[in-house]
Design an enzyme around this catalytic site. Structure first.
Site, PDB file in Angstrom:
ATOM      1  N   GLN A 271       2.054  -6.083   5.691  1.00  0.00           N
ATOM      2  CA  GLN A 271       2.282  -5.754   4.301  1.00  0.00           C
ATOM      3  C   GLN A 271       3.703  -6.158   3.926  1.00  0.00           C
ATOM      4  O   GLN A 271       4.497  -6.493   4.805  1.00  0.00           O
ATOM      5  CB  GLN A 271       2.063  -4.274   4.071  1.00  0.00           C
ATOM      6  CG  GLN A 271       0.624  -3.837   4.341  1.00  0.00           C
ATOM      7  CD  GLN A 271       0.309  -2.423   3.834  1.00  0.00           C
ATOM      8  OE1 GLN A 271       1.097  -1.802   3.150  1.00  0.00           O
ATOM      9  NE2 GLN A 271      -0.867  -1.921   4.198  1.00  0.00           N
TER      10      GLN A 271
ATOM     11  N   GLU B 192       0.852  -1.201   0.000  1.00  0.00           N
ATOM     12  CA  GLU B 192       0.000   0.000   0.000  1.00  0.00           C
ATOM     13  C   GLU B 192       0.886   1.248   0.000  1.00  0.00           C
ATOM     14  O   GLU B 192       2.043   1.217   0.445  1.00  0.00           O
ATOM     15  CB  GLU B 192      -0.872  -0.028   1.268  1.00  0.00           C
ATOM     16  CG  GLU B 192      -1.774   1.188   1.404  1.00  0.00           C
ATOM     17  CD  GLU B 192      -2.895   1.003   2.444  1.00  0.00           C
ATOM     18  OE1 GLU B 192      -2.871   0.012   3.189  1.00  0.00           O
ATOM     19  OE2 GLU B 192      -3.782   1.871   2.484  1.00  0.00           O
TER      20      GLU B 192
ATOM     21  N   GLU C 198      -6.067  -9.207   3.634  1.00  0.00           N
ATOM     22  CA  GLU C 198      -5.255  -8.526   4.652  1.00  0.00           C
ATOM     23  C   GLU C 198      -5.228  -9.403   5.892  1.00  0.00           C
ATOM     24  O   GLU C 198      -6.272  -9.645   6.508  1.00  0.00           O
ATOM     25  CB  GLU C 198      -5.822  -7.135   4.986  1.00  0.00           C
ATOM     26  CG  GLU C 198      -5.610  -6.135   3.859  1.00  0.00           C
ATOM     27  CD  GLU C 198      -5.991  -4.708   4.219  1.00  0.00           C
ATOM     28  OE1 GLU C 198      -5.883  -4.335   5.406  1.00  0.00           O
ATOM     29  OE2 GLU C 198      -6.388  -3.964   3.303  1.00  0.00           O
TER      30      GLU C 198
ATOM     31  N   TYR D 206      -6.771  -9.000  11.419  1.00  0.00           N
ATOM     32  CA  TYR D 206      -5.431  -8.784  11.971  1.00  0.00           C
ATOM     33  C   TYR D 206      -5.339  -9.436  13.343  1.00  0.00           C
ATOM     34  O   TYR D 206      -6.313  -9.451  14.097  1.00  0.00           O
ATOM     35  CB  TYR D 206      -5.144  -7.284  12.096  1.00  0.00           C
ATOM     36  CG  TYR D 206      -4.856  -6.645  10.745  1.00  0.00           C
ATOM     37  CD1 TYR D 206      -3.592  -6.740  10.184  1.00  0.00           C
ATOM     38  CD2 TYR D 206      -5.851  -5.981  10.040  1.00  0.00           C
ATOM     39  CE1 TYR D 206      -3.312  -6.171   8.951  1.00  0.00           C
ATOM     40  CE2 TYR D 206      -5.579  -5.410   8.795  1.00  0.00           C
ATOM     41  CZ  TYR D 206      -4.306  -5.512   8.259  1.00  0.00           C
ATOM     42  OH  TYR D 206      -4.029  -4.959   7.035  1.00  0.00           O
TER      43      TYR D 206
ATOM     44  N   ASN E  48     -12.277  -1.377  -1.027  1.00  0.00           N
ATOM     45  CA  ASN E  48     -11.585  -1.946   0.135  1.00  0.00           C
ATOM     46  C   ASN E  48     -12.282  -1.492   1.409  1.00  0.00           C
ATOM     47  O   ASN E  48     -12.604  -0.304   1.557  1.00  0.00           O
ATOM     48  CB  ASN E  48     -10.131  -1.448   0.171  1.00  0.00           C
ATOM     49  CG  ASN E  48      -9.433  -1.783   1.478  1.00  0.00           C
ATOM     50  OD1 ASN E  48      -9.076  -2.938   1.719  1.00  0.00           O
ATOM     51  ND2 ASN E  48      -9.237  -0.790   2.331  1.00  0.00           N
ATOM     52  N   GLU E  49     -12.503  -2.385   2.306  1.00  0.00           N
ATOM     53  CA  GLU E  49     -13.095  -2.068   3.625  1.00  0.00           C
ATOM     54  C   GLU E  49     -14.193  -1.012   3.482  1.00  0.00           C
ATOM     55  O   GLU E  49     -14.157   0.042   4.130  1.00  0.00           O
ATOM     56  CB  GLU E  49     -12.008  -1.618   4.621  1.00  0.00           C
ATOM     57  CG  GLU E  49     -11.043  -2.746   4.921  1.00  0.00           C
ATOM     58  CD  GLU E  49     -10.156  -2.548   6.150  1.00  0.00           C
ATOM     59  OE1 GLU E  49     -10.132  -1.455   6.729  1.00  0.00           O
ATOM     60  OE2 GLU E  49      -9.485  -3.525   6.530  1.00  0.00           O
TER      61      GLU E  49
HETATM   62  O1  AHR Z   1      -2.958  -2.572   6.233  1.00  0.00           O
HETATM   63  C1  AHR Z   1      -3.263  -1.379   6.882  1.00  0.00           C
HETATM   64  C2  AHR Z   1      -4.725  -1.000   6.772  1.00  0.00           C
HETATM   65  O2  AHR Z   1      -5.506  -1.913   7.467  1.00  0.00           O
HETATM   66  C3  AHR Z   1      -5.317  -1.021   5.383  1.00  0.00           C
HETATM   67  O3  AHR Z   1      -5.089   0.149   4.695  1.00  0.00           O
HETATM   68  C4  AHR Z   1      -6.778  -1.182   5.654  1.00  0.00           C
HETATM   69  O4  AHR Z   1      -7.440  -1.833   4.605  1.00  0.00           O
HETATM   70  C5  AHR Z   1      -6.810  -1.951   6.960  1.00  0.00           C
HETATM   71  O5  AHR Z   1      -7.667  -1.392   7.873  1.00  0.00           O
END
Ligand code: AHR
Length: 502
Positions: free
Chosen positions: A345, A26, A296, A240, A173-174
């Site tokens: 990432q 990103e 992600e 995450y 995205n999101e």
């Molecule tokens: O990876 C960091 C961020 O986490 C990304 O930009 C977003 O899609 C997610 O919330």
């Protein structure tokens, strides 16, 4: 006590798509600028502006795909700002990530050139949150239309005669959060509309990925699948791993035993998320045509002291390696539905396999796990079962299985043998494990067995620019104890890969 793993060599399951081993870059912190891209005039060794050491590190992993330009950045990215002569490119503020100036010197051509250098497929994420349908339509035309048209002509005028292949395209995205704070019903309608204009110009179809749920938002999955499953090839999922699952970020290196187990337990949570989202998807798509794309995933810790909080730069310890191994085993074991995933990432952001500092580059413990697991790419998943102990304090609700495992088989043309790869994580923070792996229904005797291991003196060991080889992959004794059985001893907090030939 000896832990026992059974791999059923006679029970072949789904193909483990190599795209499960994908990455994500990103416009955030030093992932693109100072990470992949240093510019053609840099003193740092580069190939047409791409950091040579970083490109080489990823090529060694056989990376299958790279997702770009975001993340949250994607929903405020206007692709036309990043094409044409660099001096004319618009400067903008990266409002999501540190409020820094984005000069758009890395755009569509630079990204697709990077994929060529890496030998991987591009996975581009389009802008639904603040972009128009026309903008998305024209981007697809610009990149993939071979003939005569306004956008194809513009691409040619910008120096790229031939159309590119774009195998994967994300429609936002999101969109439940930074991508527009939408309700699933509203996004489902927008998805239907925007994806219509992701036209199929080339011979090879673009796989369309819909913006999926956040963590355990099962209603999002239900609404999207109900209203649009026949119009998508994939539905994304973001999860995450935090030490505390409600998002309180803790240090990447300063944690105690409870911190280890809280994180490992949250990594294991991926299993439940995948299972429950898959159950909903099965309701609308029993043939599993739509992939679950975990585009992600990774550990999200506190940033390194003294660094810009908006840059999400964190260190990467043995704990990250073990959680990556657990997560990848889960993905492999669910490869009937999970056909793509992207670690967040690639460089200098969150759980990165590669960190850079000026002209210095280091490989993190997570890089080594990806190296140990790369044999699973496009191999056939095998059924495994583990009769193993648990670790972590049950009184504190921190008990987890000590071992996580997945196994696959691939035919090696060069050696004309079947190669079995068994990958394991020992989640126990302080005990080694003696493990017997039995290959049931093999039909022949094991010919040879080799193993490697990744561990560290402590559960929070890291690689630094001063000591880059502190935590690396090392060889491990694999003893053939019977015609179908191999024995290894894994140190505490470690990851192992056993390659068995028959
Ligand atoms: O990876 C960091 C961020 O986490 C990304 O930009 C977003 O899609 C997610 O919330």
């Amino acid at each position: 006590m000896t832990e026992k793993i059974i791999v059923d060599a006679g029970y072949k399951k789904s193909k483990i798509s190599r795209h499960i081993y994908g990455h994500f870059a990103e416009h955030l912190g030093r992932c693109i600028y100072g990470g992949f891209w240093v510019g053609k005039n840099s003193q740092i060794p580069n190939i047409h502006g791409y950091n040579k050491a970083v490109v080489e590190a990823f090529k060694k992993l056989n990376i299958p795909n790279l997702r770009w330009p975001g993340g949250c950045f994607a929903d405020e990215y206007h692709w036309k700002d990043g094409i044409g002569p660099k001096e004319n490119r618009k400067r903008m503020i990266n409002t999501n990530w540190g409020g820094v100036v984005e000069d758009n010197s890395f755009g569509t051509h630079e990204f697709l050139g990077l994929c060529d250098e890496l030998g991987c497929e591009p996975y581009i994420c389009g802008n639904v949150g603040s972009g128009s349908v026309q903008e998305m339509d024209e981007w697809i035309e610009y990149m993939t239309f071979e003939g005569e048209s306004p956008m194809a002509n513009l691409r040619k005028a910008n120096g790229h005669e031939k159309a590119w292949r774009i195998p994967f395209f994300g429609v936002g995205n999101e969109n439940w959060g930074c991508g527009g704070n939408m309700r699933p019903e509203y996004y489902a309608d927008l998805y239907r509309r925007y994806q219509t204009f992701v036209r199929q110009y080339g011979k090879e179809k673009i796989q369309k990925i819909a913006g999926g749920p956040n963590v355990d938002d099962y209603n999002w999955t239900d609404v999207l699948m109900k209203n649009a499953h026949w119009l998508m090839n994939g539905l994304s999922l973001h999860y995450y791993t935090y030490e505390y699952h409600w998002g309180d970020k803790r240090s990447s290196t300063e944690f105690d035993t409870d911190g280890w187990y809280r994180t490992v337990k949250n990594a294991y949570r991926m299993e439940e998320l995948v299972r429950r989202h898959s159950e909903i998807m099965d309701k609308y798509d029993p043939e599993k045509k739509v992939a679950l794309v975990v585009d992600e995933w990774g550990c999200w810790h506190q940033v390194e002291p003294g660094t810009n909080p908006g840059f999400l730069y964190q260190q990467n310890s043995v704990r990250d390696a073990v959680t990556a191994a657990i997560t990848l085993n889960i993905f492999n074991n669910h490869s009937d539905r999970i056909r793509m995933a992207n670690l967040a990432q690639a460089v200098n952001v969150l759980q990165s396999p590669v960190l850079t500092e000026g002209d210095r580059t280091l490989l993190t413990p997570t890089w080594y796990v990806l190296h140990m697991y790369k044999g699973h790419q496009d191999a056939i998943l095998l059924q495994t079962s583990a009769a193993c102990s648990s670790c972590g304090d049950p009184e504190k609700n921190l008990a987890v299985p000590s071992l996580s495992v997945s196994a696959s088989v691939k035919h090696c043309e060069k050696c004309s043998k079947d190669l079995y790869l068994v990958t394991l994580a020992n989640a126990d923070s302080d005990s080694s494990k003696e493990i017997e792996v039995t290959m049931a229904h093999l039909g022949r005797n094991i010919n040879s067995a080799e193993a490697t291991v990744l561990s560290g003196n402590a559960m929070n060991s890291i690689n630094t620019f001063e000591m880059p080889d502190n935590v690396t992959e090392k060889s491990l004794t694999a003893e053939i104890t019977a015609c179908d059985t191999v024995k290894i001893t894994m140190p505490a907090h470690s990851v192992a890969a056993i390659t068995i030939k028959v």
